[in-house]
Write an enzyme that holds these catalytic residues in place. Structure first.
Site, PDB file in Angstrom:
ATOM      1  CD  GLU A 153      -9.862  93.166  59.625  1.00 24.37           C
ATOM      2  OE1 GLU A 153     -10.896  93.817  59.351  1.00 24.37           O
ATOM      3  OE2 GLU A 153      -8.734  93.652  59.500  1.00 24.37           O
ATOM      4  CG  HIS A 156     -13.382  96.856  61.499  1.00 21.82           C
ATOM      5  ND1 HIS A 156     -13.488  98.200  61.782  1.00 21.82           N
ATOM      6  CD2 HIS A 156     -12.069  96.625  61.221  1.00 21.82           C
ATOM      7  CE1 HIS A 156     -12.284  98.764  61.671  1.00 21.82           C
ATOM      8  NE2 HIS A 156     -11.417  97.830  61.343  1.00 21.82           N
ATOM      9  CG  HIS A 261      -5.738 102.130  59.486  1.00 17.82           C
ATOM     10  ND1 HIS A 261      -6.477 102.440  58.368  1.00 17.82           N
ATOM     11  CD2 HIS A 261      -6.072 100.851  59.825  1.00 17.82           C
ATOM     12  CE1 HIS A 261      -7.219 101.401  58.033  1.00 17.82           C
ATOM     13  NE2 HIS A 261      -7.009 100.435  58.896  1.00 17.82           N
TER      14      HIS A 261
END
Length: 456
Positions: A153, A156, A261
């Site tokens: 995360e 990102h 994904h």
């Protein structure tokens, strides 16, 4: 039932209540958000980023650098992992995770409006860890208890500020791939593992599945399509190994925004192949190339465009690195035509460039013009292409380039261009200030207009 089709059941119906007005670009999830609602490189003198972990159920910070201890085990684990992420990026890439500045690194735990998932919120500039409910509680461990997920995360976050890859299609898959690469490099870094070491793991989310499926993981960078098989909720991993099995999914929430994904496995596997081919730590040569290229990328980059950028970035590491990197991209069948003339590189680079310069001199052409001919008409292998190209006469080469690329130069716009003017002739150039040209131009302007064309 494949992985893609299984996710609508995974996230449950109650999720649709959260912020339906939020756009998908604001959130990047560790798992496909289906049907979740849309929601200066290389710094110097880098200090620690402020790090905080919050409990979303209560408006107070559980743990921070100034208050680094907590009885909350999940918060403590998340906090330590975030500090490791901050140190990893600063020490190895000289960048900060959030906006490449000393902005706050923040995670919110137990976000009740986010079910069975975790995400980076670009709008809130923080990572959100949702709650587990129904099948999530049955089959998954807590996201904030998995270091791969936390690093993914915050990966990102890095990508969001470095390139702002559009979160759909191949650019969105690059976004997801970078997040996984961030996680895997941190894992290797913490354990001191080499890319091609016997105990090195290339699996993402190894601690996410509960018994009796704990041997499974969320994604495999080395062997896409094998992360999980016949899972009662997830189904079987459908990630492609290469472009031959690329999945063209719709740009919708149920299509995972074009399979971001799903198809992210292709650039991720290229990273893996390059890392084991080159050897050493994954965060060194290959990691440096990937992240340096990230800051030179555009938001809409495709796999091919990004791959070609990595080849160009790799030039400073030498021809052997360039070739191993190019071979990795070739193994996943990503087009490298945009990488010419940098790939393939040759150990006898000086001799190759001498041949190139000699050819340019013989043809009376610039290096870029010869390269333009070579990339369209000759072999993609540079040295053999030069040898074949040398056999063509200058007239043949120039004729092919003229057919490929026409450049028409005109005088200022008040000179009319006759529609039937001859564009097949060759005029070497215009000597500005020539009295003869000015006289001719004046006459032609009055009666016919004026067109100068140059075909090289």
């Amino acid at each position: 039932m494949n992985r893609h089709n299984s996710f609508p059941a995974m996230v449950g119906g109650g999720v649709s209540a959260i912020g339906s007005g939020l756009s998908r670009e604001r959130f990047h999830y560790v798992l496909p958000p289906i049907p979740l609602p849309s929601a200066t490189p290389f710094g110097s003198h880098l200090l620690d980023s402020p790090v905080e972990v919050w409990d979303a159920k209560h408006p107070l910070s559980l743990i921070s650098r100034t208050h680094p201890y907590s009885s909350d085990a999940q918060a403590s684990f998340c906090f330590e992992t975030m500090k490791n992420i901050d140190s990893f990026f600063r020490e190895n890439f000289r960048i900060y995770p959030v906006n490449n500045s000393t902005k706050l690194m923040r995670s919110d735990l137990r976000v009740t409006t986010l079910v069975n998932n975790a995400c980076w919120s670009a709008g809130g500039e923080k990572v959100l860890f949702g709650i587990l409910r129904d099948k999530g509680a049955q089959y998954l461990n807590l996201f904030e208890g998995d270091s791969d997920t936390i690093a993914h995360e915050f990966g990102h976050a890095v990508v969001h500020y470095a390139s702002r890859f559009t979160y759909e299609g191949q650019s969105g898959a690059l976004h997801e791939s970078f997040a996984d690469i961030s996680a895997i490099m941190l894992k290797h870094y913490k354990k001191g593992h080499l890319a091609d070491g016997p105990d090195t793991s290339w699996r993402i989310g190894e601690n996410m599945f509960r018994q009796p499926y704990s041997s499974m993981c969320l994604r495999s960078m080395s062997h896409p399509g094998t992360a999980y098989q016949n899972h009662p909720w997830f189904g079987s991993d459908s990630q492609p190994m290469d472009m031959n099995t690329y999945q063209n999914l719709p740009i919708t929430s149920f299509g995972d925004w074009g399979g971001v994904h799903v198809n992210n496995s292709i650039p991720s596997r290229a990273f893996y192949l390059a890392a084991i081919g080159i050897g050493g730590p994954s965060w060194e040569t290959v990691g440096q190339i990937w992240y340096e290229t990230l800051f030179a990328s555009q938001s809409s980059d495709s796999f091919s465009t990004f791959a070609s950028r990595t080849i160009k970035t790799a030039q400073r590491f030498g021809g052997d690195i360039v070739n191993k990197l190019g071979q990795a991209w070739q193994q996943v069948h990503v087009d490298l035509s945009g990488a010419f003339p940098f790939f393939p590189a040759h150990h006898d680079v000086e001799d190759t460039m001498k041949r190139h310069d000699a050819l340019c001199l013989r043809l009376g052409m610039s290096p870029s013009e010869v390269s333009g001919y070579h990339s369209k008409y000759a072999s993609p292998s540079y040295r053999p292409g030069l040898e074949r190209l040398s056999k063509d006469s200058p007239a043949v080469v120039k004729a092919k380039i003229a057919a490929l690329q026409k450049r028409v130069y005109t005088l200022p716009r008040h000179h009319k261009v006759k529609s039937d003017c001859d564009t097949s002739g060759v005029i070497a150039g215009v000597i500005i200030g020539s009295v003869a040209l000015l006289i001719i131009g004046t006459l032609l302007k009055r009666y016919y207009g004026f067109c100068i064309s140059s075909e090289i």
